[in-house]
Design a protein around this motif. Sequence first.
Motif, PDB file in Angstrom:
ATOM      1  N   UNK A 285       0.761  -1.244   0.000  1.00 33.74           N
ATOM      2  CA  UNK A 285       0.000   0.000   0.000  1.00 33.74           C
ATOM      3  C   UNK A 285       0.796   1.301   0.000  1.00 33.74           C
ATOM      4  N   UNK A 286       2.105   1.258   0.098  1.00 33.66           N
ATOM      5  CA  UNK A 286       2.874   2.498   0.126  1.00 33.66           C
ATOM      6  C   UNK A 286       3.310   2.839  -1.303  1.00 33.66           C
ATOM      7  N   UNK A 287       2.727   3.894  -1.819  1.00 37.62           N
ATOM      8  CA  UNK A 287       2.992   4.319  -3.201  1.00 37.62           C
ATOM      9  C   UNK A 287       4.454   4.708  -3.387  1.00 37.62           C
TER      10      UNK A 287
ATOM     11  N   UNK B   9      10.764   5.645  -5.348  1.00 41.75           N
ATOM     12  CA  UNK B   9      10.946   6.082  -6.734  1.00 41.75           C
ATOM     13  C   UNK B   9      11.296   7.556  -6.819  1.00 41.75           C
ATOM     14  N   UNK B  10      10.735   8.367  -5.913  1.00 41.37           N
ATOM     15  CA  UNK B  10      10.909   9.817  -6.009  1.00 41.37           C
ATOM     16  C   UNK B  10      10.671  10.464  -4.644  1.00 41.37           C
ATOM     17  N   UNK B  11      11.050  11.734  -4.544  1.00 46.98           N
ATOM     18  CA  UNK B  11      10.952  12.470  -3.286  1.00 46.98           C
ATOM     19  C   UNK B  11       9.499  12.674  -2.858  1.00 46.98           C
ATOM     20  N   UNK B  12       8.607  12.932  -3.798  1.00 47.56           N
ATOM     21  CA  UNK B  12       7.202  13.136  -3.442  1.00 47.56           C
ATOM     22  C   UNK B  12       6.624  11.910  -2.751  1.00 47.56           C
ATOM     23  N   UNK B  13       6.899  10.723  -3.276  1.00 44.22           N
ATOM     24  CA  UNK B  13       6.410   9.484  -2.660  1.00 44.22           C
ATOM     25  C   UNK B  13       7.015   9.282  -1.280  1.00 44.22           C
ATOM     26  N   UNK B  14       8.314   9.546  -1.161  1.00 42.89           N
ATOM     27  CA  UNK B  14       8.996   9.378   0.124  1.00 42.89           C
ATOM     28  C   UNK B  14       8.412  10.320   1.169  1.00 42.89           C
TER      29      UNK B  14
ATOM     30  N   UNK C  89       5.432  11.772   1.129  1.00 38.50           N
ATOM     31  CA  UNK C  89       4.038  11.425   1.408  1.00 38.50           C
ATOM     32  C   UNK C  89       3.971  10.363   2.507  1.00 38.50           C
ATOM     33  N   UNK C  90       4.868   9.393   2.468  1.00 39.10           N
ATOM     34  CA  UNK C  90       4.913   8.355   3.499  1.00 39.10           C
ATOM     35  C   UNK C  90       5.568   8.879   4.778  1.00 39.10           C
TER      36      UNK C  90
END
Length: 109
Positions: A33-35, A58-63, A65-66
Amino acid sequence: MAIILQVNYTPSAQQDQQSDAARIESAENIAKNVAGLQWKVWISNTTEKLRGGIYLFDDLDSAKAWGEGNLRERLAAGGGTNISITYFEANEKLSAITRAAFSKSAIAA
């Protein structure tokens, strides 16, 4: 660009006493579930009473967000303290030389 998220925290007594089944359930939930998550390494230092994780995103935005969302909230809700979350840009070229896996297909191989 791949991003490493490093989290360290002091677990509560409740978090320390969490069963293996509950930890496995948590790992499965994170994996599904973690994009943007490619992988996570679970870390602990029982001598210093620390836990944490090293994540590859994959990218800073995903990191972020989590890290600034569910991760910090989950750790704090369970009683975790001294929560430290840091983001790093991963140098994929140099890391590949030292055998770091940077794709899900490479990990499965």
